[in-house]
Design a protein around this motif. Sequence first.
Motif, PDB file in Angstrom:
ATOM      1  N   PRO A  40       0.814  -1.225   0.000  1.00 26.05           N
ATOM      2  CA  PRO A  40       0.000   0.000   0.000  1.00 26.05           C
ATOM      3  C   PRO A  40       0.847   1.274   0.000  1.00 26.05           C
ATOM      4  CG  PRO A  40      -0.819  -1.511   1.652  1.00 26.05           C
ATOM      5  CD  PRO A  40       0.476  -2.080   1.144  1.00 26.05           C
ATOM      6  N   PHE A  41       1.991   1.239   0.667  1.00 27.19           N
ATOM      7  CA  PHE A  41       2.849   2.419   0.715  1.00 27.19           C
ATOM      8  C   PHE A  41       3.331   2.797  -0.680  1.00 27.19           C
ATOM      9  CE2 PHE A  41       6.987   4.471   1.190  1.00 27.19           C
ATOM     10  CZ  PHE A  41       6.649   5.519   2.018  1.00 27.19           C
ATOM     11  N   PHE A  42       3.858   1.815  -1.420  1.00 23.96           N
ATOM     12  CA  PHE A  42       4.375   2.111  -2.748  1.00 23.96           C
ATOM     13  C   PHE A  42       3.258   2.351  -3.765  1.00 23.96           C
ATOM     14  CE2 PHE A  42       8.300   0.338  -0.984  1.00 23.96           C
ATOM     15  CZ  PHE A  42       9.148   1.378  -1.319  1.00 23.96           C
ATOM     16  N   THR A  43       2.114   1.712  -3.578  1.00 26.90           N
ATOM     17  CA  THR A  43       0.971   1.998  -4.440  1.00 26.90           C
ATOM     18  C   THR A  43       0.525   3.437  -4.256  1.00 26.90           C
ATOM     19  OG1 THR A  43       0.258  -0.301  -4.260  1.00 26.90           O
ATOM     20  CG2 THR A  43      -1.368   1.274  -5.035  1.00 26.90           C
ATOM     21  N   ASN A  44       0.470   3.893  -3.030  1.00 26.45           N
ATOM     22  CA  ASN A  44       0.093   5.270  -2.737  1.00 26.45           C
ATOM     23  C   ASN A  44       1.120   6.249  -3.290  1.00 26.45           C
ATOM     24  OD1 ASN A  44      -1.557   7.243  -1.499  1.00 26.45           O
ATOM     25  ND2 ASN A  44       0.000   7.454   0.078  1.00 26.45           N
ATOM     26  N   LEU A  45       2.384   5.914  -3.177  1.00 24.83           N
ATOM     27  CA  LEU A  45       3.436   6.774  -3.712  1.00 24.83           C
ATOM     28  C   LEU A  45       3.349   6.848  -5.243  1.00 24.83           C
ATOM     29  CD1 LEU A  45       5.768   8.498  -2.743  1.00 24.83           C
ATOM     30  CD2 LEU A  45       7.238   6.512  -2.970  1.00 24.83           C
ATOM     31  N   TRP A  46       3.050   5.740  -5.870  1.00 25.08           N
ATOM     32  CA  TRP A  46       2.870   5.714  -7.327  1.00 25.08           C
ATOM     33  C   TRP A  46       1.704   6.620  -7.725  1.00 25.08           C
ATOM     34  CZ3 TRP A  46       5.462   4.390 -11.458  1.00 25.08           C
ATOM     35  CH2 TRP A  46       4.789   4.240 -12.663  1.00 25.08           C
ATOM     36  N   LYS A  74       8.313  18.565  -2.790  1.00 28.45           N
ATOM     37  CA  LYS A  74       7.591  18.871  -1.547  1.00 28.45           C
ATOM     38  C   LYS A  74       6.360  17.991  -1.372  1.00 28.45           C
ATOM     39  CE  LYS A  74       9.043  23.683  -1.632  1.00 28.45           C
ATOM     40  NZ  LYS A  74       8.576  25.061  -1.823  1.00 28.45           N
ATOM     41  N   PHE A  75       5.596  17.831  -2.443  1.00 27.76           N
ATOM     42  CA  PHE A  75       4.373  17.032  -2.366  1.00 27.76           C
ATOM     43  C   PHE A  75       4.689  15.575  -2.059  1.00 27.76           C
ATOM     44  CE2 PHE A  75       0.984  14.520  -4.353  1.00 27.76           C
ATOM     45  CZ  PHE A  75      -0.101  15.003  -3.646  1.00 27.76           C
ATOM     46  N   LEU A  76       5.641  14.995  -2.756  1.00 25.23           N
ATOM     47  CA  LEU A  76       5.978  13.596  -2.522  1.00 25.23           C
ATOM     48  C   LEU A  76       6.614  13.387  -1.153  1.00 25.23           C
ATOM     49  CD1 LEU A  76       7.292  12.463  -6.011  1.00 25.23           C
ATOM     50  CD2 LEU A  76       5.071  12.036  -4.966  1.00 25.23           C
ATOM     51  N   ALA A  77       7.390  14.361  -0.684  1.00 26.85           N
ATOM     52  CA  ALA A  77       7.967  14.247   0.665  1.00 26.85           C
ATOM     53  C   ALA A  77       6.859  14.181   1.715  1.00 26.85           C
ATOM     54  CB  ALA A  77       8.903  15.414   0.937  1.00 26.85           C
ATOM     55  N   SER A  82       3.482  11.218   5.583  1.00 28.80           N
ATOM     56  CA  SER A  82       2.148  10.919   6.095  1.00 28.80           C
ATOM     57  C   SER A  82       1.623   9.568   5.636  1.00 28.80           C
ATOM     58  CB  SER A  82       1.159  12.001   5.651  1.00 28.80           C
ATOM     59  OG  SER A  82       0.911  11.885   4.262  1.00 28.80           O
ATOM     60  N   ALA A  83       2.283   8.953   4.652  1.00 26.40           N
ATOM     61  CA  ALA A  83       1.872   7.663   4.098  1.00 26.40           C
ATOM     62  C   ALA A  83       0.477   7.726   3.489  1.00 26.40           C
ATOM     63  CB  ALA A  83       1.958   6.553   5.139  1.00 26.40           C
ATOM     64  N   GLY A  84       0.110   8.886   2.965  1.00 26.45           N
ATOM     65  CA  GLY A  84      -1.194   9.010   2.324  1.00 26.45           C
ATOM     66  C   GLY A  84      -1.268  10.218   1.420  1.00 26.45           C
ATOM     67  N   THR A  85      -1.873  10.047   0.260  1.00 28.83           N
ATOM     68  CA  THR A  85      -2.019  11.149  -0.678  1.00 28.83           C
ATOM     69  C   THR A  85      -3.203  12.029  -0.317  1.00 28.83           C
ATOM     70  OG1 THR A  85      -1.106   9.752  -2.400  1.00 28.83           O
ATOM     71  CG2 THR A  85      -2.231  11.720  -3.122  1.00 28.83           C
ATOM     72  N   TYR A  86      -4.309  11.422   0.060  1.00 26.45           N
ATOM     73  CA  TYR A  86      -5.521  12.182   0.375  1.00 26.45           C
ATOM     74  C   TYR A  86      -5.310  13.158   1.543  1.00 26.45           C
ATOM     75  CZ  TYR A  86     -10.368  13.269   1.356  1.00 26.45           C
ATOM     76  OH  TYR A  86     -11.537  13.926   1.588  1.00 26.45           O
TER      77      TYR A  86
END
Length: 104
Positions: A40-46, A74-77, A82-86
């Motif tokens: 889930p971490f890498f899927t979210n990062l993708w 900045k956004f990806l950091a 936070s381990a979440g895009t939303y």
Amino acid sequence: FMSDTNLCIQIWLRDDTEIGNFENVLFILALASVLCIVFPFFTNLWYAMLITKEAAIRDSPAATNWFREHFPLKFLALCIISAGTYPVIGLTNSNLFGLDFFTA
């Protein structure tokens, strides 16, 4: 996220987890635990890396300008921290402290 990581560490540190023995239930659970954290971490990062291709971002001039200035570093950091895009999108749109970074 932290509770999952803690559980994973606790399973790996048990004395009766026989590393490399696929007949050991704890070893299988430890592998599954790692997979349930990493995937889930890498899927979210993708997803975070591809967010600028979303129609809602492309069609919004304000979002396009914000991502032009603050993407990807900045956004990806923030997504990694936070381990979440939303939650990051909510944070960057919060106008926190009146800072430019938080006025997406």
